[in-house]
Design a protein around this motif. Structure first.
Motif, short mmCIF file in Angstrom:
data_model
loop_
_atom_site.label_atom_id
_atom_site.label_comp_id
_atom_site.label_asym_id
_atom_site.label_seq_id
_atom_site.Cartn_x
_atom_site.Cartn_y
_atom_site.Cartn_z
N SER A 193 5.11 76.75 -25.29
CA SER A 193 5.74 77.84 -26.03
C SER A 193 4.75 78.49 -26.98
N SER A 194 4.69 79.83 -26.91
CA SER A 194 3.86 80.61 -27.82
C SER A 194 4.79 81.39 -28.72
N GLY A 195 4.33 81.67 -29.93
CA GLY A 195 5.13 82.47 -30.84
C GLY A 195 5.23 83.90 -30.33
N THR A 196 6.25 84.62 -30.78
CA THR A 196 6.48 85.96 -30.25
C THR A 196 5.42 86.97 -30.72
N ILE A 197 4.63 86.62 -31.72
CA ILE A 197 3.60 87.59 -32.13
C ILE A 197 2.32 87.43 -31.31
N GLY A 198 2.28 86.49 -30.37
CA GLY A 198 1.12 86.33 -29.51
C GLY A 198 -0.07 85.74 -30.25
N ALA A 199 -1.27 85.96 -29.69
CA ALA A 199 -2.46 85.34 -30.28
C ALA A 199 -2.84 86.06 -31.57
N ILE A 200 -3.22 85.28 -32.57
CA ILE A 200 -3.67 85.89 -33.82
C ILE A 200 -5.19 85.95 -33.83
N PRO A 228 -9.13 85.52 -35.05
CA PRO A 228 -9.82 84.40 -35.70
C PRO A 228 -9.81 84.53 -37.22
N LYS A 229 -9.88 85.76 -37.71
CA LYS A 229 -9.90 85.98 -39.17
C LYS A 229 -8.55 85.58 -39.78
N ASP A 230 -7.47 86.00 -39.12
CA ASP A 230 -6.14 85.61 -39.59
C ASP A 230 -5.96 84.10 -39.54
N LEU A 231 -6.48 83.48 -38.47
CA LEU A 231 -6.33 82.04 -38.35
C LEU A 231 -7.04 81.32 -39.50
N ASP A 232 -8.25 81.77 -39.82
CA ASP A 232 -8.98 81.17 -40.95
C ASP A 232 -8.21 81.35 -42.26
N ASP A 233 -7.62 82.53 -42.40
CA ASP A 233 -6.82 82.83 -43.59
C ASP A 233 -5.64 81.85 -43.69
N ILE A 234 -4.97 81.63 -42.56
CA ILE A 234 -3.86 80.68 -42.50
C ILE A 234 -4.32 79.28 -42.90
N LEU A 235 -5.46 78.88 -42.32
CA LEU A 235 -5.94 77.50 -42.50
C LEU A 235 -6.37 77.23 -43.94
N GLU A 236 -6.83 78.27 -44.63
CA GLU A 236 -7.33 78.04 -45.99
C GLU A 236 -6.35 78.45 -47.08
N ASN A 237 -5.51 79.42 -46.80
CA ASN A 237 -4.65 79.95 -47.86
C ASN A 237 -3.18 79.58 -47.75
N GLY A 238 -2.85 78.84 -46.70
CA GLY A 238 -1.50 78.32 -46.59
C GLY A 238 -0.46 79.40 -46.39
N VAL A 239 0.74 79.09 -46.86
CA VAL A 239 1.92 79.89 -46.52
C VAL A 239 1.86 81.33 -47.04
N SER A 240 0.98 81.59 -48.00
CA SER A 240 0.89 82.95 -48.54
C SER A 240 0.48 83.95 -47.46
N TRP A 241 -0.20 83.47 -46.40
CA TRP A 241 -0.58 84.37 -45.30
C TRP A 241 0.66 85.03 -44.69
N ALA A 242 1.61 84.19 -44.29
CA ALA A 242 2.81 84.71 -43.63
C ALA A 242 3.60 85.62 -44.57
N ILE A 243 3.67 85.22 -45.83
CA ILE A 243 4.46 86.00 -46.80
C ILE A 243 3.81 87.38 -47.00
N LYS A 244 2.48 87.37 -47.10
CA LYS A 244 1.72 88.62 -47.26
C LYS A 244 1.92 89.53 -46.04
N LYS A 245 2.05 88.94 -44.87
CA LYS A 245 2.22 89.72 -43.64
C LYS A 245 3.67 90.20 -43.46
N LYS A 279 -3.93 79.04 -31.59
CA LYS A 279 -3.97 80.50 -31.82
C LYS A 279 -2.72 81.26 -31.37
N THR A 280 -2.02 80.75 -30.33
CA THR A 280 -0.82 81.47 -29.88
C THR A 280 0.46 80.77 -30.33
N GLN A 281 0.31 79.62 -31.00
CA GLN A 281 1.51 78.80 -31.21
C GLN A 281 2.22 79.02 -32.54
#
Lengths: 494, 149
Positions: free
Chosen positions: A146-153, A155-172, A205-207
């Motif tokens: 199963s992949s998320g409906t937003i598809g692949a993110i 690499p920059k977004d992924l790094d942002d997710i990995l370092e900045n936590g939940v604020s990434w999703a909220i910001k988006k 990346k897609t999950q």
């Protein structure tokens, strides 16, 4: 090797295996290991008799041999056999001289639970439950591949997710500003994305925004009982019949790969540092080594990924309610009550023999349960204590509790994480038919939507220990206080 | 590829995860059988088309680690490329100097199609927990392994 354990009852619900030498077969040779601390089990007699049927106690006594372990190796009321460490356990070690072990966290890093409240009641939700489950099933992909409906993110977004936590999703735009404050650690641990392998990133990346399978679920619940009106009110639960939504998932393939990668790294290090292990899955290194540091930062990244995953799912839950009821999520009070991790390593200060010590607290299938007034809690949870979410198995109750002072003394501020299996998946499949289970649950007013009937059989309520007893033990010990009992109306599973 | 009658597997009761015993006359057949068990757990059916091939070579410090790393590749391609393994050609499991092992193989399969492929049990990881891999006289090899689900 099968052992007979000298299990001593210290008090109601408290059992201990005193320190002793233990023998273990390692690569064909029998070696002797020294338990550095006793092993403790918090359970009633019925739960303990289940715990004794598998390798839990053997694994727990292995954990008590790990260098730098403090007070006792802990098995909680839902403990069952894991790999290396049992599931439903806590091991706290000295920060520098003590060990750090990926096996003490598990493969699904920051697997956890999130609870949303609503202003709807079951009378409004039951008639539309099928519609709601269909919307959730479409919006939150589940199952193998199963992949998320937003598809692949990117690499920059992924790094942002990995370092900045939940604020990434909220910001988006996938959340409300206040959501972060209602997550353990405010949804962010100090990760360094360079410590996460390309393989792990590729698996993740897609999950993002997907549920996965197995015991992970998305559940619509109703409040069945309120035990503590004041605390319940403070958390936004006002009456019996009020509807809530619960999300149970983790860091998906990204976290699984981080654990796999570092288990292999530590295995090599174990040889280099000449460490002898009773079980290969216990591979560890001392907390002051570069391998320990790298693992911790990578694990924090995976934890941050998991928080974003649950945050994205939260967004889709709000949207699903919105689509079905044609109202804004804000108008249905879809606030996040809390988000807990139950597979995680934390650096925490605890009092041991009257001294404050910094410890590596490994919680594998264990939930943090800090009491009222704990300095690590944000201000709004100071009076109540930390909300603790203990989900039941499919079709059974879940509990909203709060942490209590004795947790600091008995379990490094921790409690159980769920029902814990009582039957193997094979036995469950032999004993139950998925369709029949679904029909029986439907007669009790619980709709199940799953990828397959097999997963329903595997997860049948009878395959698990009694969640009511698991929670009651923690409540009676004063580790947590029961606040609200929640029962499902509808469940979607991978 | 036909299955040798001396190759097989059976599931062992495990409280939470999936434990399987696998036997085969050669290491190559043992690795192949184990990978196919793993793949069918994740996607039980229907028949998998073999229209994509991926070369997979792994090397590790001993035979168990070689198996662990190689099986982890099945999970890697499943997650990162939604690849469903249908068959695998294990060309060699070679013993190298210093006790190391190298696995040379080709994964064969197709992309996961929602609504067509059955979603089974998602395996999170291969584990070393209670892993045994032993030679059984002239009879070949026997493996016991636990998958974390």
């Amino acid at each position: 090797m099968r052992h007979e354990f000298n299990l001593v009852k210290l008090a109601e619900n408290i059992y201990e295996i005193p320190k002793t030498k233990k023998m273990a077969r390692v690569e064909g040779q029998v070696k002797s290991f020294e338990m550095l601390v006793p092993a403790r089990v918090y359970a009633n007699e019925a739960l303990l008799s289940k715990i004794k049927t598998d390798q839990t106690l053997d694994q727990l006594t292995n954990v008590s041999c790990l260098p730098g372990t403090q007070k006792f190796a802990i098995g909680l009321s839902d403990a069952h056999q894991g790999y290396g460490f049992p599931i439903g356990g806590v091991a706290a070690t000295l920060e520098k001289e003590g060990v750090i072990s990926p096996g003490g966290v598990g493969y699904d890093i920051n697997c956890g639970v999130r609870l949303l409240r609503t202003s709807l009641n079951d009378g409004e939700v039951r008639p539309r439950i099928k519609e709601l489950l269909n919307a959730l099933f479409d919006n939150v992909p589940s199952g193998v591949g199963s992949s998320g409906t937003i598809g692949a993110i990117t690499p920059k977004d992924l790094d942002d997710i990995l370092e900045n936590g939940v604020s990434w999703a909220i910001k988006k735009g996938y959340g409300w500003e206040e959501d972060a404050a209602n997550c353990e650690e405010q949804g962010c641990l100090p990760g360094n994305s360079q410590k996460v392998s390309g393989k792990a990133k590729s698996r993740g990346k897609t999950q993002i925004g997907s549920l996965g399978s197995g015991n992970h679920f998305l559940e619509i619940q109703r409040v069945a009982e309120i035990y503590d009106q004041t605390t319940a009110k403070a958390l936004g639960i006002n009456e019996v019949g009020q509807v809530t939504a619960m999300i149970h998932t983790g860091s998906r393939g990204l976290g699984h790969q981080v654990c796999t990668d570092y288990l292999r790294t530590m295995e090599q290090a174990v040889r280099r540092y000449n460490i002898s292990l009773p079980d290969r899955e216990l591979a560890y290194v001392p907390g002051h080594t570069p391998e320990a540091h790298d693992y911790f930062e990578a694990m924090c990244c995976a934890a941050n990924f998991a928080w974003n995953n649950r945050q994205m799912i939260t967004h889709w839950v709000r949207k699903s309610f919105s689509d079905v009821y044609k109202r804004k999520a804000e108008d249905m009070d879809l606030h996040l009550i809390y988000d807990v991790c139950h597979n995680i390593l934390k650096k925490e200060e605890h009092v041991v023999d009257g001294k404050k010590l910094m410890l590596n607290v490994h919680r594998k299938g264990a939930t943090r349960a800090f009491p009222p007034g704990h300095e690590k809690l944000p201000k709004h949870f100071q009076p109540t204590g930390q909300p603790v979410l203990i989900p039941g198995s499919m079709g059974t109750a879940s509990y909203l509790c709060v942490g209590q002072p004795r947790a600091m003394e008995l379990s490094f501020g921790s409690t159980a994480h769920g029902a814990g299996r009582a039957l193997s998946r094979q036995e469950a499949i032999r004993n139950y038919r998925g369709r029949e289970i679904a029909n029986q649950l439907q007669m009790r007013g619980i709709y199940i939507k799953a990828q397959s009937d097999t997963v329903i059989a595997e997860e049948a309520p009878g395959a698990y220990k009694s969640i009511d007893q698991v929670v009651q033990v923690s409540h009676d010990l004063g580790i947590v206080k029961k606040v609200v009992k929640l029962v499902p109306i509808g469940v979607t599973k991978g | 590829m036909a299955r040798d009658p001396t190759t097989g597997h059976e599931f062992i009761s495990h409280p939470a995860d999936i434990q399987v015993a696998v036997w085969a006359p050669t290491l190559e057949a043992l690795f192949r059988e184990t990978a196919l068990v793993l793949a069918r757990l994740m996607v039980p059916g229907p028949e998998i088309a073999l229209d994509r091939e991926i070369e997979v070579v792994t090397e590790a410090e001993d035979v168990k680690s070689a198996l662990f790393d190689w099986l982890t590749e099945v999970l890697f391609y499943s997650d990162s490329e939604l690849f469903v393994l249908g068959d695998v050609d294990v060309r060699s499991v070679e013993s190298l100097p210093g006790g190391r092992y190298r696995v040379t193989s080709t994964f064969k399969g197709e992309a996961f199609k929602k609504g067509h492929h059955v979603s089974g049990t998602e395996v999170k990881a291969i584990t070393y927990s209670y892993m045994t891999l032993e030679r059984e006289g002239e009879g070949g090899y026997r493996l016991e392994i636990i998958f974390d689900i």
